[in-house]
Design an enzyme around this catalytic site. Structure first.
Site, short mmCIF file in Angstrom:
data_model
loop_
_atom_site.label_atom_id
_atom_site.label_comp_id
_atom_site.label_asym_id
_atom_site.label_seq_id
_atom_site.Cartn_x
_atom_site.Cartn_y
_atom_site.Cartn_z
N ARG A 10 65.70 39.40 31.36
CA ARG A 10 65.94 38.97 32.68
C ARG A 10 67.12 37.75 32.27
NH1 ARG A 10 61.06 35.78 35.68
NH2 ARG A 10 60.58 34.70 33.74
N SER A 37 63.28 34.89 40.21
CA SER A 37 62.41 35.54 39.42
C SER A 37 63.06 36.43 38.59
CB SER A 37 61.23 36.36 40.06
OG SER A 37 60.36 35.54 40.73
N GLU A 58 63.76 45.58 51.50
CA GLU A 58 64.17 46.56 50.70
C GLU A 58 64.86 47.75 51.18
OE1 GLU A 58 61.07 43.91 48.74
OE2 GLU A 58 60.96 45.52 50.56
N PHE A 83 58.79 47.33 44.34
CA PHE A 83 59.37 47.31 45.75
C PHE A 83 60.71 48.40 45.75
CE2 PHE A 83 58.14 42.76 45.42
CZ PHE A 83 56.74 43.13 45.71
N ARG A 167 59.55 41.69 32.58
CA ARG A 167 59.40 40.21 32.62
C ARG A 167 59.50 39.24 31.42
NH1 ARG A 167 55.79 36.12 32.84
NH2 ARG A 167 56.21 34.40 34.51
#
Length: 314
Positions: A10, A37, A58, A83, A167
């Site tokens: 990320r 995030s 979403e 999601f 992540r």
């Protein structure tokens, strides 16, 4: 001992999405209330006119992206993979994939290791879902360098693309001059006894398992498959013909993901004995990373044991 360089996907993603937003008039970052995030907040902070906040909605977010793309823009929809792949699937299929619109979808926090968020936030089905959609490109990078290369390739590609990001930090596997191409696999280690075709985050663990197996006299060929769709069928067939034993490895369900894709190719073109390493047909749970990898059979030690057993019984 040489320290292994690692980086969070990320972090590299945030660097590249900001650069694309600054330099490409078409590019907009579209967020589902997770910018802190996913690190799209860098666009919100430094290029706010290119940042669109859609909130926890979403389905609406992907509909907005469809509208933006229909005007010639290139929206990048960014949220957690769980999601993106499940809450907004109908909008993705009908409004983006079917008309083949130029929307880039980035699923962050994919797989098992999602920071103690548990099964509601883990995405173990996203590859399976996206690879069934006609016109969709599906990419699972293995490290920071490949994240950047995949993003730039997606930016140049006219059509819908799904990029799967993790992540946490992962080892660097590629040099900065790595020549990434959509639809092309990369052989990271030559071998003669068994082929392991891996994707995304599982590739670095596969390489470590291959090193340990080499110490036990088993020569493992490691083929990294960053693009699950379109699939590099030639690479699959070449390694299968070389070793006649194929293992697939992915931080994803064994149902419908890379393992299924490889099995389809081999079943139709070169029947080969196979083993799929991934999460079995079950939901996961919240726990520290190493405990999750061990319980669901994705740790290096689990891979070593499974590949050794597979090879010895072949």
């Amino acid at each position: 001992m040489t320290k292994i360089q690692k980086g969070a996907m990320r972090d590299r993603f945030s660097k590249v999405i900001l650069e694309l937003a600054e330099k490409d008039a078409r590019v907009y970052a579209v967020d589902g209330d997770l910018a802190n995030s996913t690190k799209t907040d860098v666009v919100a902070n430094q290029k706010p006119e290119k940042f669109l906040q859609m909130g926890i909605a979403e389905q609406n977010m992907l509909s907005v992206c469809s509208g933006l793309a229909s005007t010639g823009l290139q929206p990048w929809a960014v949220t957690f993979a769980a999601f993106l792949s499940k809450r907004a699937l109908d909008q993705i299929q009908v409004q983006i994939a079917q008309p083949r619109l130029d929307v880039k979808m980035v699923g962050a926090y994919s797989g098992l290791l999602t920071g103690l968020t548990g099964k509601t936030h883990q995405a173990l089905e996203d590859i399976a879902i996206f690879r069934t959609l006609a016109n969709m490109v599906v990419i699972a990078p293995a490290d920071n360098v490949e994240v950047e290369k995949a993003m730039r390739a997606a930016n140049d590609y006219d059509g819908p693309v799904y990029i799967r990001l993790a992540r946490d930090e992962y080892p660097y596997l590629f040099a900065e001059d790595y020549d990434f191409k959509i639809g092309r696999a990369v052989t990271l280690k030559e071998g003669t006894d068994v082929s392991v075709i891996a994707t995304g985050t599982q590739t670095s663990r596969t390489l470590e398992a291959a090193k340990q197996l080499a110490d036990e006299g088993i020569s493992v060929e490691v083929v990294h498959m960053p693009t699950i769709k379109p699939l590099d069928e030639a690479a699959i067939l070449a390694t299968a013909q070389k070793t006649n034993l194929v293992v697939t490895a992915e931080e994803h369900s064994i149902l419908g993901g890379l393992g299924s894709a490889v099995a389809e190719v081999l079943g139709e073109q070169h029947p080969t004995k196979m083993l799929r390493i991934g999460v079995e047909d079950r939901n996961a749970e919240s726990a520290p990373n190493e405990q999750l990898l061990e319980k669901y059979g994705l740790s290096v030690s689990c891979m070593v044991r499974k590949i050794k057993d597979f090879y010895n019984k072949a």
